[in-house]
Each structure stands twice: as C-alpha cells, then as structure tokens.
Design an enzyme around this catalytic site. Structure first.
Site, PDB file in Angstrom:
ATOM      1  N   PRO A   1       0.821  -1.230   0.000  1.00  0.00           N
ATOM      2  CA  PRO A   1       0.000   0.000   0.000  1.00  0.00           C
ATOM      3  C   PRO A   1       0.843   1.263   0.000  1.00  0.00           C
ATOM      4  O   PRO A   1       1.788   1.410   0.782  1.00  0.00           O
ATOM      5  CB  PRO A   1      -0.810  -0.138   1.287  1.00  0.00           C
ATOM      6  CG  PRO A   1      -0.978  -1.609   1.444  1.00  0.00           C
ATOM      7  CD  PRO A   1       0.331  -2.208   0.974  1.00  0.00           C
ATOM      8  N   CYS A   2       0.482   2.183  -0.907  1.00  0.00           N
ATOM      9  CA  CYS A   2       1.358   3.330  -1.163  1.00  0.00           C
ATOM     10  C   CYS A   2       0.926   4.618  -0.472  1.00  0.00           C
ATOM     11  O   CYS A   2       1.671   5.586  -0.465  1.00  0.00           O
ATOM     12  CB  CYS A   2       1.444   3.578  -2.669  1.00  0.00           C
ATOM     13  SG  CYS A   2      -0.145   3.993  -3.428  1.00  0.00           S
ATOM     14  N   GLN A   3      -0.270   4.652   0.128  1.00  0.00           N
ATOM     15  CA  GLN A   3      -0.762   5.918   0.670  1.00  0.00           C
ATOM     16  C   GLN A   3       0.176   6.501   1.725  1.00  0.00           C
ATOM     17  O   GLN A   3       0.290   7.718   1.877  1.00  0.00           O
ATOM     18  CB  GLN A   3      -2.145   5.729   1.287  1.00  0.00           C
ATOM     19  CG  GLN A   3      -3.207   5.315   0.281  1.00  0.00           C
ATOM     20  CD  GLN A   3      -3.386   3.813   0.253  1.00  0.00           C
ATOM     21  OE1 GLN A   3      -2.445   3.050   0.468  1.00  0.00           O
ATOM     22  NE2 GLN A   3      -4.607   3.380  -0.006  1.00  0.00           N
TER      23      GLN A   3
END
Length: 356
Positions: A74-76
């Site tokens: 996950p990149c957030q």
C-alpha cells in the site's frame, strides 16, 4: 504452462499480474485482503489461488515456492498527496511484511512498486534502509522512477519500481529503454526507434458516451451495454478545482486516481479556465458538458483490455481498484525484460550463455 512461476502480493485487481501473464509468467498464488476486489480478481485470473487473509496473518511456509515475487505494498503512507506517514504509518510497515516473505522464500527475483513519494526528500533515508536490507537478503537491487507514458500507456503516471535479482545468479536488472516518447524530448533512443506517445484519442476515442451512475453513485449493473462504462456524478470539490483536470484528445491523460470524486474530466469538454493561483473554473456556458471519466475509460487509460471485467456495487470501488493498479502495458514491459534475462542466463563456469 510457463516455466517461470510467480507469487503476487497486495494483488489488487491484478494489473501487475496481467502484465506478467502477458509476458509469459504463470501466477500461481495471489494475496488480496480487500473483499471488494475479490470477485474482480477471481473472474479475471481464473485458476490462480487467491488468499484473502491479511498478509500479517500469513506464514511464509503457507506461500508456495516460486521463481519470483511481485506486488505493490500500500502506497498511501508514502504519498506526497497524503499524510506522508511513511514507515510510521501502519500501511508503510506492510513493506516490511513484503521483505519478510522475500527473506523466507528467497525467490530468484522480486518486483515492488510504489509512489514517487517513497524516494522523496522526506522518505529517502528510510527508503535507502529498505534497499540496504534487501541487499543483505542477497539481492542485487535496482530502482527507478518510471513514467508510464514512455511504455505505451496513454497517461503521465510516475511510479517507483524496485527490482532485485538474487546475487548468486550474478545478474542485474536494467530498466528497458523507453518505447514511446515525444520526438522533441526523446533522449533515450533515436527517433527511428521510438513510437509517439499514446494519447486519449488512441485510448478512448472509439467508446460511446457512458451513462451516469445511479443515485448515491451505485452501479447501473446489468443495464450497462459495456461493462463499467458509467461515471461518478456529484459536485466538484475546491481541491478538484484547484488544478487543471482536463486534457485534450491529442494529449495523454493525467494520472488515474483511485477515487471517483477525483476522476479527471473527459476531453470532449471545453478547456478549463484558470482564475488565479490554485483556482480554476469550468466555462459557464458549457458547464453541463464537464463530466468525469467513466470507470471503463479509466481502465482503458490504465491499459486494461475490454475483456477485463470489473465488479462493484458503488462506482468508487471500481475507480479505486483501477487507480491503484499498475498499468498493464507498463507491467508487461518490465516483465518482458525480466523474462528475457532469465531466458538467457550466463553460465560463468562454462563461459557461455544459455537461452531458451
């Protein structure tokens, strides 16, 4: 069946997986925790075992051995547009779950994808620690910020790819040369070797007008003649109107976001008008012509084929899985290079190259 088997982590709807399949790899096992994605993944990747647990609950021994491991944690947590929490964010810590599995499985290669923010000034120190740790696991690690538009994707989308080859193989990944570029700015290959960048007309010019979502942005479902060819309706936020959100037919799209509310404006609308710094507006006379890209148009821009079907109840879940995906054509370009490298392995003891 391919002779190269791959495990997919944080699979999403499987854009990265499809690119690897197209390049000749076999996805033998995948993991995705978000229940709203499961039907889409399983429909489009039949025969691939999908583990639906959180990665933190999966012991490495439960994951089959494979030649490669791919995925985008996950990149957030690393996003410049988000809170920039980095490794302190629980989502950022999932990168270390990815590393845990690499440590335990020791595949021949791995590929991880993330947003450019992971190598920003704020996070570069933590990123270099991650790279160092990957090196200590026994991998020759290469990373690069790549623009999808240079690989046949009709979209200016920058992402960081981290690719490692196991050191005992005595190989190092080199990113493939750009295949598409503006002739005037091409510094990578000669004009005769490069193709013009893909634009919105190439991507979606043949699609008919979509239909608006139902009340509260629920899907039209079976009423749709083209799967997912419907668009988010509702007002445009001040954040949305702080930038130009519309590009013309002869331009590539802006980055596809994982949000229906922030989907960009279709090129059939007139250009937006800049009022002042951080403030734009629609041309009043044609205000009804400004609509967001449909879910299917967003998928086209991400180079998903029309045969790839999306299943969701609310449109935002469709936009989200598409916006979080790796563009298929970009994934395929990187996978082709990896396949080529492993199809031609140097035997240093015999001083010869073996291909095929």
């Amino acid at each position: 069946m391919s002779k190269y088997k791959v495990v997919s982590l944080f699979s999403g709807c499987g854009g990265l997986d499809l690119g690897f399949k197209n390049a000749g790899f076999e996805i033998i096992w995948a993991n995705e925790f978000d229940s709203k994605i499961w039907e889409t993944y399983e429909y489009n990747h039949p025969g691939t075992g999908l583990d639906k647990r959180s990665i933190v609950d999966i012991d490495s021994s439960e994951i089959p051995d494979a030649d490669g491991i791919i995925g985008g944690p996950p990149c957030q947590a690393w996003s410049l547009a988000g809170a920039m929490g980095g490794i302190e964010d629980n989502r950022g810590k999932l990168f270390y779950e990815y590393i845990r599995i690499l440590r335990d499985k020791k595949p021949k290669f791995f590929l991880a994808e993330n947003v450019p923010g992971i190598v920003s000034k704020t996070h570069i120190e933590e990123f270099m620690k991650i790279k160092e740790r990957l090196g200590k696991l026994g991998y020759e690690v290469t990373f690069k910020k790549v623009n999808s538009v240079n690989y046949g994707v009709p979209q200016t989308r920058k992402r960081v790819f981290i690719i490692g080859y196991r050191k005992d193989l005595e190989m190092e990944f080199e990113f493939p040369l750009a295949t598409h570029a503006k002739k005037s700015s091409n510094k990578v290959v000669t004009i005769n070797e490069v193709k013009p960048i893909k634009n919105l007309r190439d991507a979606i010019g043949d699609l008919p007008e979509p239909i608006p979502a139902k009340d509260k942005n629920y899907t039209n479902g079976e009423e749709l003649e083209i799967n997912a060819h419907e668009y988010h309706v509702g007002s445009f936020s001040s954040r949305f109107m702080s930038r130009n959100r519309r590009r013309g037919w002869e331009e590539p799209a802006y980055t596809v976001e994982a949000s229906g509310r922030h989907a960009k404006i279709h090129p059939s609308a007139p250009p937006m008008i800049k009022v002042e710094k951080d403030k734009w507006k629609f041309e009043a006379e044609y205000e009804d012509e400004y609509r967001r890209f449909s879910v299917r148009e967003s998928a086209r821009i991400q180079t998903f084929p029309d045969s790839f079907r999306f299943f969701y109840e609310k449109l935002n879940d469709g936009y989200k899985m598409i916006g979080n995906a790796v563009p298929v054509k970009l994934a395929e370009a990187l996978a082709n290079k990896i396949f080529e490298d492993f199809n031609c392995i140097v035997d240093f003891s015999k001083n010869e190259v073996s291909c095929g």
